[in-house]
Design a protein around this motif. Structure first.
Motif, PDB file in Angstrom:
ATOM      1  N   ASP A 105       0.799  -1.224   0.000  1.00 60.29           N
ATOM      2  CA  ASP A 105       0.000   0.000   0.000  1.00 60.29           C
ATOM      3  C   ASP A 105       0.833   1.276   0.000  1.00 60.29           C
ATOM      4  OD1 ASP A 105       0.767  -1.075   2.443  1.00 60.29           O
ATOM      5  OD2 ASP A 105      -1.027  -0.441   3.501  1.00 60.29           O
ATOM      6  N   ALA A 159      -6.634  -7.836   3.166  1.00 59.91           N
ATOM      7  CA  ALA A 159      -7.576  -7.003   2.413  1.00 59.91           C
ATOM      8  C   ALA A 159      -6.836  -5.986   1.547  1.00 59.91           C
ATOM      9  CB  ALA A 159      -8.538  -6.296   3.356  1.00 59.91           C
ATOM     10  N   VAL A 160      -5.752  -5.425   2.065  1.00 60.43           N
ATOM     11  CA  VAL A 160      -4.947  -4.477   1.278  1.00 60.43           C
ATOM     12  C   VAL A 160      -4.386  -5.175   0.041  1.00 60.43           C
ATOM     13  CG1 VAL A 160      -2.798  -3.120   1.281  1.00 60.43           C
ATOM     14  CG2 VAL A 160      -4.361  -2.983   3.230  1.00 60.43           C
ATOM     15  N   SER A 197      -5.439  -8.017  -1.391  1.00 59.72           N
ATOM     16  CA  SER A 197      -6.536  -8.421  -2.273  1.00 59.72           C
ATOM     17  C   SER A 197      -7.079  -7.240  -3.071  1.00 59.72           C
ATOM     18  CB  SER A 197      -7.645  -9.059  -1.437  1.00 59.72           C
ATOM     19  OG  SER A 197      -8.729  -9.423  -2.251  1.00 59.72           O
ATOM     20  N   HIS A 198      -7.272  -6.116  -2.404  1.00 56.51           N
ATOM     21  CA  HIS A 198      -7.784  -4.926  -3.084  1.00 56.51           C
ATOM     22  C   HIS A 198      -6.801  -4.426  -4.137  1.00 56.51           C
ATOM     23  CE1 HIS A 198      -8.574  -0.538  -3.512  1.00 56.51           C
ATOM     24  NE2 HIS A 198      -9.769  -1.021  -3.764  1.00 56.51           N
ATOM     25  N   THR A 199      -5.532  -4.412  -3.806  1.00 56.37           N
ATOM     26  CA  THR A 199      -4.525  -3.970  -4.763  1.00 56.37           C
ATOM     27  C   THR A 199      -4.508  -4.884  -5.986  1.00 56.37           C
ATOM     28  OG1 THR A 199      -3.199  -2.976  -3.011  1.00 56.37           O
ATOM     29  CG2 THR A 199      -2.059  -3.486  -5.086  1.00 56.37           C
ATOM     30  N   MET A 218      -6.983  -6.619  -7.107  1.00 51.81           N
ATOM     31  CA  MET A 218      -8.226  -6.402  -7.839  1.00 51.81           C
ATOM     32  C   MET A 218      -8.143  -5.140  -8.701  1.00 51.81           C
ATOM     33  SD  MET A 218     -11.370  -4.472  -7.767  1.00 51.81           S
ATOM     34  CE  MET A 218     -11.094  -3.674  -6.220  1.00 51.81           C
ATOM     35  N   TYR A 219      -7.736  -4.015  -8.104  1.00 49.44           N
ATOM     36  CA  TYR A 219      -7.769  -2.787  -8.907  1.00 49.44           C
ATOM     37  C   TYR A 219      -6.631  -2.717  -9.905  1.00 49.44           C
ATOM     38  CZ  TYR A 219      -4.274   0.276  -6.628  1.00 49.44           C
ATOM     39  OH  TYR A 219      -3.125   0.864  -6.166  1.00 49.44           O
TER      40      TYR A 219
END
Length: 191
Positions: free
Chosen positions: A114, A153-154, A156-158, A160-161
């Protein structure tokens, strides 16, 4: 598909895998092992490995905290780019190193997801590179006490985007380490 003319090559970027940066990182050992496997595969395929090493008030150059982790060792002749901003291109010689190597496509690993990983991915895309994140080869520490999502979550989100990042003539993407084939000329997950 990079927009950088005459830059057909790929490089593996290893960002900030330093003692203090990953001391408390999520899945530290698994990520370091995955990066180590990628490094060996890149070397076998004669794909350049470029190391990024951060320096700041908490990571004083030459200190034990600043050193690259013992599990990963640069080979003689591999570039080590020192930085003091999150984006590894900012105020460094990374662009010159990659230009000299004819690199227009980056395969990105490292820490912190992140911070320096995201910043460098965006910096690469903005500068004309294709930038592919290895989804299981980056990590971050738990900063939930400071209001951040959990490390998983960080990550996974990274993933994904970044899998949908695009710019004119350039692509981002996410690929799992087992899918990285350095013998291919195009390593994007969507190819």
């Amino acid at each position: 598909m990079t927009t950088l003319a005459g830059r057909p090559n790929t490089a593996l970027l290893v960002i900030d895998l330093q003692n203090a940066v990953v001391a408390n990182a999520y899945r530290r050992n698994e990520v370091l092992e995955t990066v180590n496997v990628l490094i060996e595969r890149a070397r076998t395929a004669r794909v350049p490995v470029v190391w990024i090493q951060h320096t700041d008030d908490d990571l004083t150059e030459g200190s034990e905290a600043w050193q690259l982790v013992a599990e990963l060792v640069p080979a003689p002749g591999e570039a080590i780019v020192e930085k003091s901003y999150r984006d590894a291109f900012e105020d460094t010689d990374l662009e010159q190193v990659l230009s000299r190597l004819g690199v227009g496509q980056l395969i990105v690993t490292g820490a912190q997801t992140d911070m320096c990983v995201r910043s460098t991915l965006h910096g690469a895309l903005a500068r004309g590179y294709d930038a592919t994140l290895v989804g299981d080869a980056h990590t971050t520490e738990d900063m939930t006490q400071r209001g951040a999502p959990s490390p998983d979550a960080v990550i996974s989100h990274t993933n994904m985007y970044w899998s949908n990042q695009r710019a004119p003539g350039r692509l981002g993407g996410v690929i799992e380490s087992k899918e990285v084939d350095f013998a291919r000329s195009d390593l994007r997950a969507d190819s």
